[in-house]
Motif scaffolding. Structure first.
Motif, PDB file in Angstrom:
ATOM      1  N   LEU A  45      81.463  -6.329 -90.409  1.00  0.00           N
ATOM      2  CA  LEU A  45      81.143  -5.824 -89.076  1.00  0.00           C
ATOM      3  C   LEU A  45      79.691  -5.399 -88.962  1.00  0.00           C
ATOM      4  O   LEU A  45      79.062  -5.599 -87.914  1.00  0.00           O
ATOM      5  N   PHE A  46      79.147  -4.831 -90.021  1.00  0.00           N
ATOM      6  CA  PHE A  46      77.789  -4.293 -89.939  1.00  0.00           C
ATOM      7  C   PHE A  46      76.755  -5.214 -90.597  1.00  0.00           C
ATOM      8  O   PHE A  46      75.895  -5.781 -89.921  1.00  0.00           O
ATOM      9  N   LEU A  47      76.870  -5.424 -91.910  1.00  0.00           N
ATOM     10  CA  LEU A  47      75.842  -6.187 -92.616  1.00  0.00           C
ATOM     11  C   LEU A  47      75.839  -7.661 -92.229  1.00  0.00           C
ATOM     12  O   LEU A  47      74.806  -8.221 -91.857  1.00  0.00           O
ATOM     13  N   LEU A  48      76.997  -8.312 -92.343  1.00  0.00           N
ATOM     14  CA  LEU A  48      77.050  -9.736 -92.015  1.00  0.00           C
ATOM     15  C   LEU A  48      76.740  -9.980 -90.552  1.00  0.00           C
ATOM     16  O   LEU A  48      76.032 -10.920 -90.189  1.00  0.00           O
ATOM     17  N   ALA A  49      77.319  -9.151 -89.674  1.00  0.00           N
ATOM     18  CA  ALA A  49      77.088  -9.321 -88.237  1.00  0.00           C
ATOM     19  C   ALA A  49      75.612  -9.162 -87.895  1.00  0.00           C
ATOM     20  O   ALA A  49      75.057  -9.915 -87.095  1.00  0.00           O
ATOM     21  N   THR A  50      74.968  -8.183 -88.506  1.00  0.00           N
ATOM     22  CA  THR A  50      73.540  -7.967 -88.252  1.00  0.00           C
ATOM     23  C   THR A  50      72.717  -9.134 -88.751  1.00  0.00           C
ATOM     24  O   THR A  50      71.835  -9.652 -88.050  1.00  0.00           O
ATOM     25  N   ALA A  51      73.004  -9.568 -89.971  1.00  0.00           N
ATOM     26  CA  ALA A  51      72.217 -10.658 -90.563  1.00  0.00           C
ATOM     27  C   ALA A  51      72.393 -11.962 -89.805  1.00  0.00           C
ATOM     28  O   ALA A  51      71.420 -12.669 -89.513  1.00  0.00           O
ATOM     29  N   THR A  52      73.632 -12.299 -89.464  1.00  0.00           N
ATOM     30  CA  THR A  52      73.864 -13.564 -88.768  1.00  0.00           C
ATOM     31  C   THR A  52      73.393 -13.532 -87.322  1.00  0.00           C
ATOM     32  O   THR A  52      73.236 -14.584 -86.697  1.00  0.00           O
ATOM     33  N   SER A  53      73.146 -12.334 -86.792  1.00  0.00           N
ATOM     34  CA  SER A  53      72.640 -12.220 -85.421  1.00  0.00           C
ATOM     35  C   SER A  53      71.126 -12.069 -85.374  1.00  0.00           C
ATOM     36  O   SER A  53      70.550 -11.965 -84.276  1.00  0.00           O
ATOM     37  N   LEU A  54      70.475 -12.065 -86.532  1.00  0.00           N
ATOM     38  CA  LEU A  54      69.017 -11.951 -86.537  1.00  0.00           C
ATOM     39  C   LEU A  54      68.322 -13.090 -85.785  1.00  0.00           C
ATOM     40  O   LEU A  54      67.306 -12.858 -85.119  1.00  0.00           O
ATOM     41  N   PRO A  55      68.846 -14.341 -85.846  1.00  0.00           N
ATOM     42  CA  PRO A  55      68.199 -15.386 -85.031  1.00  0.00           C
ATOM     43  C   PRO A  55      68.216 -15.054 -83.549  1.00  0.00           C
ATOM     44  O   PRO A  55      67.225 -15.280 -82.840  1.00  0.00           O
ATOM     45  N   GLU A  56      69.339 -14.519 -83.048  1.00  0.00           N
ATOM     46  CA  GLU A  56      69.402 -14.138 -81.641  1.00  0.00           C
ATOM     47  C   GLU A  56      68.407 -13.019 -81.323  1.00  0.00           C
ATOM     48  O   GLU A  56      67.779 -13.024 -80.260  1.00  0.00           O
ATOM     49  N   LEU A  57      68.266 -12.073 -82.263  1.00  0.00           N
ATOM     50  CA  LEU A  57      67.341 -10.957 -82.049  1.00  0.00           C
ATOM     51  C   LEU A  57      65.907 -11.450 -81.954  1.00  0.00           C
ATOM     52  O   LEU A  57      65.185 -11.141 -80.999  1.00  0.00           O
ATOM     53  N   VAL A  58      65.489 -12.228 -82.949  1.00  0.00           N
ATOM     54  CA  VAL A  58      64.107 -12.709 -82.971  1.00  0.00           C
ATOM     55  C   VAL A  58      63.865 -13.707 -81.852  1.00  0.00           C
ATOM     56  O   VAL A  58      62.807 -13.698 -81.209  1.00  0.00           O
ATOM     57  N   THR A  59      64.851 -14.578 -81.601  1.00  0.00           N
ATOM     58  CA  THR A  59      64.724 -15.544 -80.518  1.00  0.00           C
ATOM     59  C   THR A  59      64.596 -14.841 -79.170  1.00  0.00           C
ATOM     60  O   THR A  59      63.772 -15.226 -78.325  1.00  0.00           O
ATOM     61  N   GLY A  60      65.393 -13.799 -78.966  1.00  0.00           N
ATOM     62  CA  GLY A  60      65.344 -13.070 -77.707  1.00  0.00           C
ATOM     63  C   GLY A  60      64.008 -12.393 -77.486  1.00  0.00           C
ATOM     64  O   GLY A  60      63.408 -12.495 -76.401  1.00  0.00           O
ATOM     65  N   ILE A  61      63.523 -11.701 -78.512  1.00  0.00           N
ATOM     66  CA  ILE A  61      62.248 -10.986 -78.373  1.00  0.00           C
ATOM     67  C   ILE A  61      61.098 -11.958 -78.148  1.00  0.00           C
ATOM     68  O   ILE A  61      60.236 -11.753 -77.284  1.00  0.00           O
ATOM     69  N   SER A  62      61.070 -13.046 -78.927  1.00  0.00           N
ATOM     70  CA  SER A  62      59.990 -14.014 -78.751  1.00  0.00           C
ATOM     71  C   SER A  62      60.117 -14.742 -77.417  1.00  0.00           C
ATOM     72  O   SER A  62      59.111 -15.149 -76.823  1.00  0.00           O
ATOM     73  N   SER A  63      61.341 -14.891 -76.908  1.00  0.00           N
ATOM     74  CA  SER A  63      61.540 -15.548 -75.612  1.00  0.00           C
ATOM     75  C   SER A  63      60.923 -14.735 -74.484  1.00  0.00           C
ATOM     76  O   SER A  63      60.273 -15.285 -73.586  1.00  0.00           O
ATOM     77  N   VAL A  64      61.120 -13.411 -74.506  1.00  0.00           N
ATOM     78  CA  VAL A  64      60.618 -12.578 -73.408  1.00  0.00           C
ATOM     79  C   VAL A  64      59.190 -12.115 -73.623  1.00  0.00           C
ATOM     80  O   VAL A  64      58.438 -11.923 -72.660  1.00  0.00           O
ATOM     81  N   ALA A  65      58.787 -11.928 -74.885  1.00  0.00           N
ATOM     82  CA  ALA A  65      57.462 -11.380 -75.158  1.00  0.00           C
ATOM     83  C   ALA A  65      56.390 -12.458 -75.290  1.00  0.00           C
ATOM     84  O   ALA A  65      55.233 -12.223 -74.939  1.00  0.00           O
TER      85      ALA A  65
END
Length: 336
Positions: A45-65
């Motif tokens: 729930l925490f470690l795997l979910a965070t790690a596998t969602s890192l592409p969405e995090l970085v993609t989202g920030i770079s998309s808007v910024a």
């Protein structure tokens, strides 16, 4: 013609690297679980979910910024939620002897419930948080702190609920194996690889939209979200092979919660105003699809259906596929 081939090769290359990093995330997450005594469900729930969602995090920030593409950011996050729930079909197909829902612990209903609440809230915001309801503190929407609070409330509730179940089960005490530092380093390296690829993805998405004359909301939801969801795909396959089905399910549901948190982070990074107002209202279709799929999953956990069509998948998987296809078609027709 060369540009057509090159942009798709770039997307394929990103997908390949993400697929290679996925098994290492599972391996080191399991070692962290063994070294800390935390349950595999909580690690998922925490470690795997965070790690596998890192592409969405970085993609989202770079998309808007950097790329000024809020539709790709929101489409990627919500589309990833839909893809994550679609992966339940794959889990069902892998368990040929019985329905996968007979093997999943019902504790995951709590996480799925929080996911429904957060997804429904985002769906409502992209529909109504504009014009007179576009309330902001500087450029940040006043609704963003609510999403952040909901995420941490969900994490806290899941942690204490899991801890309560562990006490009730009165299982054997854990023994640290002394490899925690090495496991954390390995986990961090695998996660860093995923982050680097995530930075590149929104620019590839914009190129695909331009070259193919497709709408950015459709590209972000279907293609970019599909690519950034590859870590979840690799993780659940690896976890299933190791017999860690509850870790896989926790990772999928936890990724959905984190993906909604990412939308809040994207709103903070989007300096041109509220991302809910800038994004197309059609993204509510993805949010609603994810809500429906979460509801189907919850019903399946409570009902535990056993019937299977052609000995491969059950009615739950067919319902999930139907919702996915319908929402994708609507996005193709109505996207911007």
């Amino acid at each position: 013609m060369t540009s057509y081939i090159l942009v798709w090769l770039q997307l394929g290359g990103c997908a390949l690297v993400i697929c290679l990093a996925g098994p290492f995330l599972v391996h080191y997450a399991e070692r962290i679980s063994a070294s800390t005594g935390l349950s595999q469900s909580w690690i998922g729930l925490f470690l795997l979910a965070t790690a596998t969602s890192l592409p969405e995090l970085v993609t989202g920030i770079s998309s808007v910024a950097a790329a000024a593409a809020p539709n790709i950011a929101v489409g990627d996050a919500l589309g990833s939620c839909v893809y994550n729930l679609l992966l339940l079909v794959l889990l069902d197909a892998f368990t040929r002897d019985e329905s996968v829902y007979g093997r999943i612990d019902q504790r995951h209903i709590l996480t799925a419930g929080f996911g429904v609440v957060m997804l429904a809230l985002v769906g409502m915001l992209v529909l109504v948080a504009r014009d007179d309801l576009d309330l902001r503190f500087y450029h940040v929407s006043i609704y963003t702190p609510l999403l952040i609070v909901l995420y941490f409330v969900a994490m806290r509730a899941a942690f204490f609920y899991d801890k309560k179940l562990a006490i009730m089960s009165d299982g054997p005490p854990w023994e640290p194996d002394g490899s925690l530092g090495k496991a954390i380093r390995g986990y961090a390296i695998a996660a860093a690889v995923v982050v680097i690829i995530g930075i590149w993805l929104p620019f590839i998405g914009q190129q695909i939209a331009e070259i193919m004359s497709w709408k950015t909301s459709f590209v972000g939801t279907l293609f970019i979200a599909g690519t950034t969801s590859l870590p979840e795909l690799v993780v659940i396959i690896t976890a299933m092979r190791l017999g860690r089905i509850d870790m896989a399910i926790a990772g999928l549901l936890g990724s959905n919660l984190f993906d909604i948190l990412i939308i809040a982070i994207d709103d903070i990074a989007y300096v041109d105003g509220s991302i809910y107002a800038a994004a197309s209202p059609v993204h509510a279709v993805s949010a609603l699809a994810a809500v429906m799929m979460s509801g189907i999953f919850t019903v399946a956990l409570l009902y535990r259906p056993g019937n299977r069509f052609f000995g491969i998948i059950g009615w739950v998987s067919i319902a999930l596929i139907t919702v996915f296809l319908l929402s994708s078609y609507i996005l193709y027709l109505q996207g911007v």
